[in-house]
Design an enzyme around this catalytic site. Structure first.
Site, PDB file in Angstrom:
ATOM      1  N   ASP A 214       0.602  -1.112   0.007  1.00  0.00           N
ATOM      2  CA  ASP A 214       0.051   0.032   0.000  1.00  0.00           C
ATOM      3  C   ASP A 214       0.754   1.235  -0.015  1.00  0.00           C
ATOM      4  O   ASP A 214       0.349   2.618  -0.047  1.00  0.00           O
ATOM      5  CB  ASP A 214      -0.994  -0.067   1.239  1.00  0.00           C
ATOM      6  N   SER A 236      -7.641   8.761  -1.092  1.00  0.00           N
ATOM      7  CA  SER A 236      -8.129   7.695  -0.051  1.00  0.00           C
ATOM      8  C   SER A 236      -8.428   6.484  -0.746  1.00  0.00           C
ATOM      9  O   SER A 236      -9.002   6.612  -1.945  1.00  0.00           O
ATOM     10  CB  SER A 236      -9.255   8.396   0.619  1.00  0.00           C
ATOM     11  N   GLN A 287      -4.991  -1.278  -7.083  1.00  0.00           N
ATOM     12  CA  GLN A 287      -5.744  -0.504  -6.188  1.00  0.00           C
ATOM     13  C   GLN A 287      -6.514   0.736  -6.843  1.00  0.00           C
ATOM     14  O   GLN A 287      -6.000   1.096  -7.768  1.00  0.00           O
ATOM     15  CB  GLN A 287      -4.835   0.153  -5.088  1.00  0.00           C
TER      16      GLN A 287
END
Length: 298
Positions: A214, A236, A287
């Protein structure tokens, strides 16, 4: 430590990655975390939550099974001052595969849903993409060396990134990707978590690899448009998917080759490939993130 409150520690530098993926088992399928990590938005770092959810799922399967994929949706920002409860559902146990659903909860409200699949592994076909040709980490300067060499161009933002790397060592393949618009949505960094050397459990190294996956991924979706300076943009993560192809040690240098296939409708999609030093592809990451200009930013 109170079961209802976790101490407010520095967002990065007080984090022990081995403690981060260590959970307290409350019941057969119920776990609680011991460490929280704050991100730049002031909520729980997404890499923490998915790594801990993976650890909870892994604690409910046999040692012969290894996680081969996980898919998580971030539902709400997590409260950094409260522990996270991880509730595991045993979706399926087969002969060679097991599936788990994990719900991360705070105050009884879900902040993450994740599906996690485990496989015993077996013989089969083998191929992989070729790793990009880049300098080895020893041949690249540290962030502090870069700041000393380029104090004007690598100013407050670079110092911020250097100070907040915490348990993650990283080296930029091209430092200009940090402070300049990209010509194409591609960014490459070497990274590792040295403290992972304290464990010889392959499952723990997988969980820390999830945590690492991440790091700096979503920004590649916007750096073709603008430099992602904190305070100017709100980023986000919405979801995170990870496929484990081959074993890797999280304390050893890994090349994170990231790119963004698309950005639209206020969302940016990022894709990452993690290679070990010998060029072996160990994991693939996807992602999608919400990207907005911060209020009042020009």
């Amino acid at each position: 430590m109170s079961a209802q409150h976790l101490p407010d520690v520095d967002p990065w530098n007080d984090i022990d990655v081995l403690a981060l993926v260590t959970l307290e088992q409350l019941d057969t399928l119920l776990f609680r975390n011991l460490v929280n990590q704050r991100n730049t938005n002031g909520v729980l770092y997404g890499g923490q939550v998915i790594a801990q959810a993976q650890a909870a799922a892994g604690a409910t399967v046999g040692p012969e099974l290894r996680c081969h994929s996980l898919h998580g949706y971030f539902l709400r920002g997590g409260d950094c001052d409260r522990p996270v409860i991880y509730q595991v559902d045993k979706t399926r146990d087969g002969r060679s595969f097991s599936t788990r659903r994990v719900t991360a909860l705070q105050n009884g409200v879900p902040i993450l849903h994740m599906e996690c699949s485990f496989h015993t592994g077996e013989e089969g076909f083998e191929h992989q993409l070729t790793a990009p040709a880049v300098p080895q980490p020893e041949d690249l300067p540290t962030m502090n060396e870069l700041i000393a060499a380029e104090p004007e161009r690598l100013g407050a933002y670079a110092r911020y990134c250097s100070e907040k790397s915490g348990p993650i060592d990283f080296k930029l393949v091209d430092w200009r990707q940090l402070v300049e618009r990209l010509d194409e949505p591609v960014r490459r960094i070497w990274l590792r978590a040295p403290a992972a050397a304290g464990s010889d459990d392959p499952a723990v190294h997988q969980q820390i690899l999830t945590y690492l996956s991440d790091f700096w991924l979503s920004g590649v979706a916007m750096n073709i448009h603008a430099v992602a300076v904190p305070g100017r943009f709100y980023i986000s993560s919405l979801d995170h998917a990870l496929w484990f192809h081959r074993p890797a040690k999280a304390d050893e240098w890994l090349l994170y080759d990231t790119e963004s296939p698309s950005a639209s409708s206020g969302r940016g999609l990022s894709r990452g490939s993690l290679y070990d030093r010998s060029g072996v592809l160990v994991a693939t990451v996807m992602q999608e993130a919400l990207i907005r200009k911060a209020r009042g930013a020009v």
